[in-house]
Design a protein around this motif. Structure first.
Motif, PDB file in Angstrom:
ATOM      1  N   GLU A 105       0.796  -1.227   0.000  1.00 58.10           N
ATOM      2  CA  GLU A 105       0.000   0.000   0.000  1.00 58.10           C
ATOM      3  C   GLU A 105       0.830   1.279   0.000  1.00 58.10           C
ATOM      4  O   GLU A 105       0.288   2.351  -0.242  1.00 58.10           O
ATOM      5  N   LEU A 106       2.111   1.187   0.317  1.00 63.27           N
ATOM      6  CA  LEU A 106       2.937   2.389   0.458  1.00 63.27           C
ATOM      7  C   LEU A 106       3.938   2.509  -0.683  1.00 63.27           C
ATOM      8  O   LEU A 106       4.991   1.875  -0.675  1.00 63.27           O
ATOM      9  N   PRO A 107       3.643   3.341  -1.668  1.00 63.73           N
ATOM     10  CA  PRO A 107       4.573   3.471  -2.794  1.00 63.73           C
ATOM     11  C   PRO A 107       5.935   4.031  -2.391  1.00 63.73           C
ATOM     12  O   PRO A 107       6.921   3.822  -3.092  1.00 63.73           O
ATOM     13  N   GLU A 108       6.010   4.683  -1.248  1.00 63.79           N
ATOM     14  CA  GLU A 108       7.280   5.251  -0.794  1.00 63.79           C
ATOM     15  C   GLU A 108       8.332   4.171  -0.560  1.00 63.79           C
ATOM     16  O   GLU A 108       9.528   4.445  -0.603  1.00 63.79           O
ATOM     17  N   THR A 109       7.899   2.935  -0.292  1.00 65.23           N
ATOM     18  CA  THR A 109       8.852   1.862  -0.027  1.00 65.23           C
ATOM     19  C   THR A 109       9.562   1.391  -1.283  1.00 65.23           C
ATOM     20  O   THR A 109      10.512   0.622  -1.198  1.00 65.23           O
ATOM     21  N   TRP A 110       9.128   1.839  -2.450  1.00 65.67           N
ATOM     22  CA  TRP A 110       9.745   1.414  -3.704  1.00 65.67           C
ATOM     23  C   TRP A 110      11.021   2.201  -4.015  1.00 65.67           C
ATOM     24  O   TRP A 110      11.648   1.983  -5.032  1.00 65.67           O
ATOM     25  N   GLN A 111      11.435   3.105  -3.130  1.00 66.94           N
ATOM     26  CA  GLN A 111      12.617   3.929  -3.370  1.00 66.94           C
ATOM     27  C   GLN A 111      13.922   3.237  -2.987  1.00 66.94           C
ATOM     28  O   GLN A 111      14.985   3.640  -3.420  1.00 66.94           O
ATOM     29  N   ASN A 112      13.845   2.226  -2.157  1.00 68.01           N
ATOM     30  CA  ASN A 112      15.037   1.603  -1.606  1.00 68.01           C
ATOM     31  C   ASN A 112      14.878   0.083  -1.703  1.00 68.01           C
ATOM     32  O   ASN A 112      13.964  -0.462  -1.108  1.00 68.01           O
ATOM     33  N   PRO A 113      15.766  -0.622  -2.426  1.00 71.83           N
ATOM     34  CA  PRO A 113      15.608  -2.074  -2.548  1.00 71.83           C
ATOM     35  C   PRO A 113      16.107  -2.859  -1.338  1.00 71.83           C
ATOM     36  O   PRO A 113      15.917  -4.069  -1.258  1.00 71.83           O
ATOM     37  N   GLY A 114      16.748  -2.182  -0.387  1.00 69.68           N
ATOM     38  CA  GLY A 114      17.316  -2.918   0.740  1.00 69.68           C
ATOM     39  C   GLY A 114      18.435  -3.811   0.247  1.00 69.68           C
ATOM     40  O   GLY A 114      19.255  -3.394  -0.561  1.00 69.68           O
ATOM     41  N   VAL A 115      18.462  -5.080   0.690  1.00 70.05           N
ATOM     42  CA  VAL A 115      19.526  -5.994   0.275  1.00 70.05           C
ATOM     43  C   VAL A 115      19.170  -6.745  -1.001  1.00 70.05           C
ATOM     44  O   VAL A 115      19.994  -7.492  -1.526  1.00 70.05           O
ATOM     45  N   ALA A 116      17.959  -6.559  -1.513  1.00 69.79           N
ATOM     46  CA  ALA A 116      17.573  -7.223  -2.769  1.00 69.79           C
ATOM     47  C   ALA A 116      18.333  -6.608  -3.935  1.00 69.79           C
ATOM     48  O   ALA A 116      18.577  -5.403  -3.966  1.00 69.79           O
ATOM     49  N   SER A 125      10.547  -3.378  -3.396  1.00 67.34           N
ATOM     50  CA  SER A 125      10.443  -2.346  -2.368  1.00 67.34           C
ATOM     51  C   SER A 125      11.003  -2.907  -1.075  1.00 67.34           C
ATOM     52  O   SER A 125      11.126  -4.126  -0.901  1.00 67.34           O
ATOM     53  N   PHE A 126      11.339  -2.018  -0.168  1.00 73.92           N
ATOM     54  CA  PHE A 126      11.976  -2.444   1.078  1.00 73.92           C
ATOM     55  C   PHE A 126      11.646  -1.477   2.194  1.00 73.92           C
ATOM     56  O   PHE A 126      11.566  -0.267   1.995  1.00 73.92           O
ATOM     57  N   LYS A 127      11.484  -2.026   3.372  1.00 72.22           N
ATOM     58  CA  LYS A 127      11.467  -1.239   4.606  1.00 72.22           C
ATOM     59  C   LYS A 127      12.061  -2.110   5.682  1.00 72.22           C
ATOM     60  O   LYS A 127      11.716  -3.282   5.821  1.00 72.22           O
ATOM     61  N   GLY A 128      12.954  -1.552   6.409  1.00 74.41           N
ATOM     62  CA  GLY A 128      13.571  -2.263   7.522  1.00 74.41           C
ATOM     63  C   GLY A 128      13.591  -1.367   8.738  1.00 74.41           C
ATOM     64  O   GLY A 128      13.232  -0.183   8.675  1.00 74.41           O
ATOM     65  N   GLY A 129      14.009  -1.920   9.830  1.00 75.82           N
ATOM     66  CA  GLY A 129      14.146  -1.147  11.055  1.00 75.82           C
ATOM     67  C   GLY A 129      15.053  -1.887  12.012  1.00 75.82           C
ATOM     68  O   GLY A 129      15.121  -3.123  11.976  1.00 75.82           O
ATOM     69  N   SER A 130      15.740  -1.138  12.836  1.00 76.58           N
ATOM     70  CA  SER A 130      16.640  -1.790  13.782  1.00 76.58           C
ATOM     71  C   SER A 130      16.925  -0.893  14.970  1.00 76.58           C
ATOM     72  O   SER A 130      16.754   0.329  14.922  1.00 76.58           O
ATOM     73  N   GLU A 131      17.346  -1.540  15.998  1.00 73.86           N
ATOM     74  CA  GLU A 131      17.928  -0.944  17.187  1.00 73.86           C
ATOM     75  C   GLU A 131      18.601  -2.106  17.889  1.00 73.86           C
ATOM     76  O   GLU A 131      18.400  -3.257  17.471  1.00 73.86           O
ATOM     77  N   PRO A 132      19.408  -1.873  18.905  1.00 70.27           N
ATOM     78  CA  PRO A 132      20.055  -3.020  19.551  1.00 70.27           C
ATOM     79  C   PRO A 132      19.008  -4.071  19.982  1.00 70.27           C
ATOM     80  O   PRO A 132      18.031  -3.759  20.649  1.00 70.27           O
ATOM     81  N   GLY A 133      19.219  -5.304  19.531  1.00 67.23           N
ATOM     82  CA  GLY A 133      18.325  -6.408  19.871  1.00 67.23           C
ATOM     83  C   GLY A 133      17.157  -6.595  18.925  1.00 67.23           C
ATOM     84  O   GLY A 133      16.438  -7.581  19.011  1.00 67.23           O
ATOM     85  N   VAL A 134      16.939  -5.648  18.024  1.00 67.80           N
ATOM     86  CA  VAL A 134      15.798  -5.707  17.102  1.00 67.80           C
ATOM     87  C   VAL A 134      16.289  -5.454  15.680  1.00 67.80           C
ATOM     88  O   VAL A 134      17.036  -4.517  15.445  1.00 67.80           O
TER      89      VAL A 134
END
Length: 178
Positions: A105-116, A125-134
């Motif tokens: 549903e979010l076309p904004e995620t098509w800007q970054n392929p991540g590791v693909a 499309s890609f969306k990721g997130g992180s912090e220590p332990g996550v």
């Protein structure tokens, strides 16, 4: 904002579209903003974190704690760079199915392929997130034969994570025949 995980922009958007709408869309209640996350996860605010945890599902009480968190000063960012896992229960919890639905549903995620590798897919499309332990990695992909699929992997544990190994395994899944 989405492609580079801009927390300030995310919080401005949360205020613009109103928290209740985002909460309803994600199936959550009294969801903290990213600023409130940082305040609640700051070890200097342990009493505020305890209050947040103690109110359980009492919406009015939780909103009051979040108001206090929103008004509290932000800590030095070095608190979070030390690699310590802090309050993994203070998060936005979305299922893999929910993440995949949002990716579509979010076309904004098509800007970054991540590791693909974009050469492997007509659209990615890609969306990721992180912090220590996550760590979360989610891709929406279209194969060369036109089949759309979603791959999501999340790790949420206090033990240290070999992020490079996790990312390499995820990237390997994306290279499997599709």
């Amino acid at each position: 904002m989405i492609s580079v995980s801009d927390n300030t922009a995310a919080d401005l958007l949360l205020k613009s579209v109103e928290r209740a709408g985002v909460e309803a869309r994600l199936g959550q209640t009294d969801m903290p903003s990213t600023r409130e996350f940082f305040v609640l996860k700051n070890p200097a605010n342990i009493e505020l974190l305890r209050a947040y945890r103690s109110v359980g599902l009492d919406r009015a009480a939780r909103k009051e704690v979040l108001k206090q968190a929103d008004a509290a000063p932000l800590s030095n960012a070095m608190v979070f760079v030390q690699g310590l896992t802090i309050a993994t229960d203070v998060e936005w919890f979305v299922s893999a199915q929910g993440l995949c639905r949002l990716m579509a549903e979010l076309p904004e995620t098509w800007q970054n392929p991540g590791v693909a590798d974009p050469a492997d897919f007509p659209s990615v499309s890609f969306k990721g997130g992180s912090e220590p332990g996550v760590l979360n990695l989610t891709n929406q992909l279209t194969s060369k034969v036109g089949k759309m699929w979603c791959v999501s992997a999340t790790r949420n544990r206090p033990e240290p994570l070999d992020e490079q190994m996790f990312i390499a395994m995820y990237a390997g899944m994306l290279k499997l025949p599709h």
